[in-house]
Design a protein around this motif. Structure first.
Motif, short mmCIF file in Angstrom:
data_model
loop_
_atom_site.label_atom_id
_atom_site.label_comp_id
_atom_site.label_asym_id
_atom_site.label_seq_id
_atom_site.Cartn_x
_atom_site.Cartn_y
_atom_site.Cartn_z
N THR A 203 0.85 -1.19 0.00
CA THR A 203 0.00 0.00 0.00
C THR A 203 0.89 1.24 0.00
O THR A 203 2.02 1.21 0.49
CB THR A 203 -0.93 0.05 1.23
OG1 THR A 203 -0.13 0.04 2.40
CG2 THR A 203 -1.88 -1.12 1.26
N PHE A 204 0.37 2.30 -0.56
CA PHE A 204 1.10 3.56 -0.62
C PHE A 204 0.18 4.65 -0.09
O PHE A 204 -0.88 4.90 -0.65
CB PHE A 204 1.54 3.86 -2.06
CG PHE A 204 2.61 4.90 -2.16
CD1 PHE A 204 3.91 4.63 -1.74
CD2 PHE A 204 2.33 6.15 -2.68
CE1 PHE A 204 4.90 5.59 -1.84
CE2 PHE A 204 3.32 7.11 -2.78
CZ PHE A 204 4.61 6.83 -2.36
N HIS A 205 0.58 5.27 1.02
CA HIS A 205 -0.18 6.36 1.63
C HIS A 205 0.32 7.65 1.00
O HIS A 205 1.38 8.15 1.32
CB HIS A 205 0.01 6.35 3.14
CG HIS A 205 -0.37 5.03 3.76
ND1 HIS A 205 -1.68 4.69 4.03
CD2 HIS A 205 0.37 3.95 4.11
CE1 HIS A 205 -1.72 3.48 4.54
NE2 HIS A 205 -0.49 3.01 4.60
N VAL A 206 -0.46 8.17 0.08
CA VAL A 206 -0.04 9.28 -0.78
C VAL A 206 -0.22 10.62 -0.07
O VAL A 206 -1.27 10.90 0.48
CB VAL A 206 -0.86 9.26 -2.10
CG1 VAL A 206 -0.45 10.39 -3.01
CG2 VAL A 206 -0.73 7.91 -2.79
N ASN A 207 0.86 11.44 -0.11
CA ASN A 207 0.81 12.80 0.43
C ASN A 207 0.58 13.83 -0.66
O ASN A 207 -0.05 14.85 -0.44
CB ASN A 207 2.10 13.14 1.16
CG ASN A 207 2.29 12.29 2.39
OD1 ASN A 207 1.34 11.85 3.02
ND2 ASN A 207 3.53 12.04 2.74
N SER A 208 1.15 13.59 -1.85
CA SER A 208 0.96 14.52 -2.96
C SER A 208 0.92 13.77 -4.28
O SER A 208 1.55 12.72 -4.43
CB SER A 208 2.04 15.59 -2.99
OG SER A 208 3.28 15.05 -3.36
#
Length: 130
Positions: free
Chosen positions: A91-96
């Motif tokens: 999973t990738f917790h996207v900030n931008s």
């Protein structure tokens, strides 16, 4: 961490019980390498599940085939399925999110990435590093 990948399906917005919204989408990262002693490159694709909590309005732009540049942190989800087998997903917790093109659908409904024209950009171009 930063990754550049293509969106594999249109993004979905989920609303939680707390009325907070999350944009869920999946991307595919294509890579290749040449094994030692081989003259042919081996291509690999890694699929990553993404979650973006900042602004749900971005979902309208995250269509299948869109090339995106994502910054955030990576994680792993692990669980047992209904048959009791262990499963896991990156999973990738996207900030931008930076969009590098929008998909354009052809007559046969396949997505083709089309670069965004400079005239469509809303940011000033005079601060480019080159």
């Amino acid at each position: 961490m930063e990754i550049i990948a293509r969106v594999t399906a249109d993004a979905e917005v989920k609303t939680l019980q707390s009325d907070k919204q999350v944009v869920n989408f999946n991307v595919a990262i294509n890579d290749s390498y040449k094994p030692k002693g081989s003259s042919e490159a081996t291509k690999i694709t890694t699929y990553v599940q993404c979650a973006y909590w900042v602004n749900a309005n971005i979902a309208q732009y995250l269509k299948k085939g869109t090339l995106v540049e994502l910054q955030g942190r990576i994680g792993v989800n692990a669980w047992n399925n209904a048959q009791g087998e262990p499963k896991a997903a990156i999973t990738f917790h996207v900030n931008s999110i930076k969009l590098h093109g929008t998909p354009k659908y052809t007559s046969d409904s396949t997505a083709v990435a089309v670069p965004i024209a400079a005239s469509e950009l809303k940011e000033p171009l005079d601060d480019l590093p080159f």
